[in-house]
Scaffold this active site. Structure first.
Site: not given
Ligand code: ASP
Length: 329
Positions: A84, A186, A204, A214, A237-238
């Site tokens: 990731s 991330t 990330t 994207r 994150t997320g």
């Molecule tokens: N925040 C990151 C994104 O949207 C992914 C993640 O942290 O899960 O690309």
């Protein structure tokens, strides 16, 4: 006069942070309470543990927070079995591994790259954007050309396992990021150095199987990362779309400026995410968002939507992985 005012401000902030933390830990069964120390580094998810070790090497020798966070996040970036972050990350739906990263220092210098391919350490390219260009963000081929001009090596080998998984995914092409597992995630890292200065870094490969082009929250200053050397720093994150919608990390820092503890600020930002999901009639179960924050006194905290988010903290008492409290229990 100015330095006295700064001192008073900082002392008041530290006192408020300690008092509120005590109240909070009485009011609820907080998994974490922090009273403030420096130097300190905190970072998202389990891979933050190893990353913190590299950052601590710098901080422990009186190094700068900026150097610490860059060194720290380079660890997962360079790990090809990490799915990731960095070039080991899962590709977009067209098979390209595209990377997002940003960095911010105590002077509000910022640098960012988005949708960057073929480069092992996007965070260092982001730092070069910050230090060597008149701009703050480069994307796509422009970012790659800049990286090559700065001597970064173009990596063309692909990670076989990741490509194989992508080909499997193509059979159904069902895009449904799952919360808390490594089809996203991330590393966001923030640090306070021995001189009391803050910096942050965030990097990330974004959501697996995203549309080509994207860009998530992670390279966007104010969304994936924000640092204000008078107040504190935050990173996210997320699901990046939800973080961008509320300018998440900037919101967390502004809430700390208004007196919230780091954890309370993260919680309020998460509640904003939740509110907007409800207004937009979206299912909260489908998303995860987590914030971590650190204030100028070295008090830290975190909060997330779904349980299962953890973060790593390294200070003079060692390195540990902590569970974040969550909105959904
Ligand atoms: N925040 C990151 C994104 O949207 C992914 C993640 O942290 O899960 O690309």
């Amino acid at each position: 006069m100015d330095s006295r005012r700064d001192f008073l401000k900082t002392s008041a902030l530290a006192a408020a942070a300690v008092i509120t933390n005590v109240n909070e830990s009485k009011a609820s069964s907080l998994k974490v309470s922090s009273t403030g120390t420096k130097p300190i580094v905190i970072s998202t998810w389990k891979f933050g543990m190893q990353a913190n070790e590299a950052a601590w090497e710098v901080l422990n020798k009186n190094g700068k927070a900026l150097d610490a966070v860059e060194a720290g996040v380079k660890v997962p970036e360079g790990n090809m079995s990490e799915r990731s972050v960095g070039l080991g990350g899962r590709p977009d739906r067209d098979g390209h591994v595209t990377l997002d990263a940003c960095i911010m220092d105590e002077f509000s210098n910022i640098g960012s790259v988005a949708c960057l391919e073929h480069i092992k350490h996007p965070i260092s390219v982001a730092r070069a954007v910050m230090e060597k260009t008149p701009h703050v963000m480069l994307v796509g081929d422009g970012a790659l050309q800049f990286a090559l001009s700065q001597g970064f090596q173009k990596v063309t080998e692909v990670v076989e396992e990741s490509q194989r998984e992508w080909k499997e995914w193509l059979k159904t092409s069902n895009y449904k990021p799952i919360v808390n597992i490594e089809n996203h995630d991330t590393i966001g890292m923030i640090a306070l150095d021995a001189n009391g200065n803050l910096s942050g870094a965030c990097t990330t490969s974004g959501m697996a199987y995203k549309m080509h082009g994207r860009v998530g929250d992670s390279p966007i200053i104010g969304a994936g990362l924000y640092v204000d050397n008078e107040v504190g720093a935050a990173t996210a994150t997320g699901h990046g779309e939800e973080v961008i919608r509320i300018a998440g990390s900037h919101l967390v820092v502004e809430l700390m400026r208004q007196g919230r503890t780091p954890e309370a600020a993260c919680r309020e930002a998460v509640e904003r995410v939740v509110k907007l999901m409800k207004i937009r009639n979206k299912n909260l179960k489908d998303i995860q968002v987590g914030f971590i924050a650190l204030n100028k006194s070295g008090v830290y905290g975190a909060y997330c939507v779904q349980s299962g988010f953890n973060y790593a903290v390294h200070d003079s008492s060692g390195n540990r992985l902590l569970d974040s409290d969550s909105y959904m229990k």
